[in-house]
Design an enzyme around this catalytic site. Sequence first.
Site, PDB file in Angstrom:
ATOM      1  N   PHE A  30       0.844  -1.195   0.000  1.00 33.35           N
ATOM      2  CA  PHE A  30       0.000   0.000   0.000  1.00 33.35           C
ATOM      3  C   PHE A  30       0.880   1.246   0.000  1.00 33.35           C
ATOM      4  O   PHE A  30       1.772   1.373   0.842  1.00 33.35           O
ATOM      5  CB  PHE A  30      -0.923   0.003   1.230  1.00 33.35           C
ATOM      6  CG  PHE A  30      -1.981  -1.061   1.181  1.00 33.35           C
ATOM      7  CD1 PHE A  30      -1.662  -2.393   1.432  1.00 33.35           C
ATOM      8  CD2 PHE A  30      -3.287  -0.747   0.863  1.00 33.35           C
ATOM      9  CE1 PHE A  30      -2.629  -3.380   1.371  1.00 33.35           C
ATOM     10  CE2 PHE A  30      -4.269  -1.729   0.807  1.00 33.35           C
ATOM     11  CZ  PHE A  30      -3.932  -3.049   1.045  1.00 33.35           C
ATOM     12  N   CYS A  43     -13.674  11.521   8.325  1.00 30.52           N
ATOM     13  CA  CYS A  43     -12.445  10.853   7.863  1.00 30.52           C
ATOM     14  C   CYS A  43     -11.643  10.287   9.037  1.00 30.52           C
ATOM     15  O   CYS A  43     -11.395  10.979  10.016  1.00 30.52           O
ATOM     16  CB  CYS A  43     -11.578  11.840   7.078  1.00 30.52           C
ATOM     17  SG  CYS A  43     -10.107  11.047   6.398  1.00 30.52           S
ATOM     18  N   THR A  45      -8.637   8.615   8.327  1.00 31.93           N
ATOM     19  CA  THR A  45      -7.343   8.285   7.726  1.00 31.93           C
ATOM     20  C   THR A  45      -6.329   9.385   8.018  1.00 31.93           C
ATOM     21  O   THR A  45      -6.630  10.563   7.860  1.00 31.93           O
ATOM     22  CB  THR A  45      -7.480   8.146   6.195  1.00 31.93           C
ATOM     23  OG1 THR A  45      -8.512   7.204   5.916  1.00 31.93           O
ATOM     24  CG2 THR A  45      -6.177   7.671   5.567  1.00 31.93           C
ATOM     25  N   GLU A  99      -7.222   3.572  -5.221  1.00 35.06           N
ATOM     26  CA  GLU A  99      -8.404   3.926  -4.437  1.00 35.06           C
ATOM     27  C   GLU A  99      -8.495   5.441  -4.411  1.00 35.06           C
ATOM     28  O   GLU A  99      -7.566   6.117  -3.970  1.00 35.06           O
ATOM     29  CB  GLU A  99      -8.289   3.368  -3.013  1.00 35.06           C
ATOM     30  CG  GLU A  99      -8.244   1.844  -3.006  1.00 35.06           C
ATOM     31  CD  GLU A  99      -8.078   1.238  -1.616  1.00 35.06           C
ATOM     32  OE1 GLU A  99      -7.744   1.990  -0.671  1.00 35.06           O
ATOM     33  OE2 GLU A  99      -8.260   0.015  -1.497  1.00 35.06           O
TER      34      GLU A  99
HETATM   35  S1  SF4 Z   1      -9.256  10.513   2.553  1.00 38.34           S
HETATM   36 FE1  SF4 Z   1     -11.356   9.965   1.914  1.00 38.34          FE
HETATM   37  S2  SF4 Z   1     -12.600  10.128   3.803  1.00 38.34           S
HETATM   38 FE2  SF4 Z   1     -10.641  11.208   4.184  1.00 38.34          FE
HETATM   39  S3  SF4 Z   1     -11.049  13.376   3.664  1.00 38.34           S
HETATM   40 FE3  SF4 Z   1     -10.245  12.402   1.800  1.00 38.34          FE
HETATM   41  S4  SF4 Z   1     -12.076  11.688   0.663  1.00 38.34           S
HETATM   42 FE4  SF4 Z   1     -12.718  12.126   2.768  1.00 38.34          FE
END
Ligand code: SF4
Length: 197
Positions: A30, A43, A45, A99
């Site tokens: 990844f 979010c 992440t 992704e």
């Molecule tokens: S990574 Fe995905 S969930 Fe996070 S801010 Fe960007 S589009 Fe939104």
Amino acid sequence: MKTPQQSYRLTEIFYSIQGEGLYTGMPAVFVRFAGCLMACEFCDTVYVEKFKMTAPQILAEIKKYPTQTVVITGGEPAEQPLSELIKFLTAAGLKVHVETNGSVYFDPAGAENITVSPKKYVDARMLSAAHVIKILAGRETDYDDLKKYFQYFSPSRLLYLQPRDNKQENIDLCVKIIKQNPFLRLSLQTHKFANIE
Ligand code: SF4
């Protein structure tokens, strides 16, 4: 093959198992790109910039692991020159999966899989280019808003519903919607249930 000249802003590169969607269970390297302009309130992440690498440096890092599959994710990878990197890694013999939230159009040529997970805005060209459309759904999801993606289903393009935050109420809602629309598929974040890093 022309080597991309720029450095890419990255958060991390790691070897793991794909936890969700069409390729669930597949080992892959990844490459997480830094930055995302979408700034979704839910979010979870981390996509802060930790380091920069050129395309050959990214390739050298991937080659440390015994897999031919690389998943380019983020953040939002299409906010950086992504098409050049896809072509470069594909020419090196890798199977490239991307992704993306689909907000920025890029040439997907060469990629084995493009998964678009639309958020506040999506470029319709990316929905048409996607092999997989993965829609996050939860209690707050507007069903009419969700239904607008159904037109993109085709035998070569799967539509997944993924319960937001793995909450049981959201899983129940996704199951209910999928039962009513059986061309949809359920995507669970299996790596989170199984504590796979
Ligand atoms: S990574 Fe995905 S969930 Fe996070 S801010 Fe960007 S589009 Fe939104």
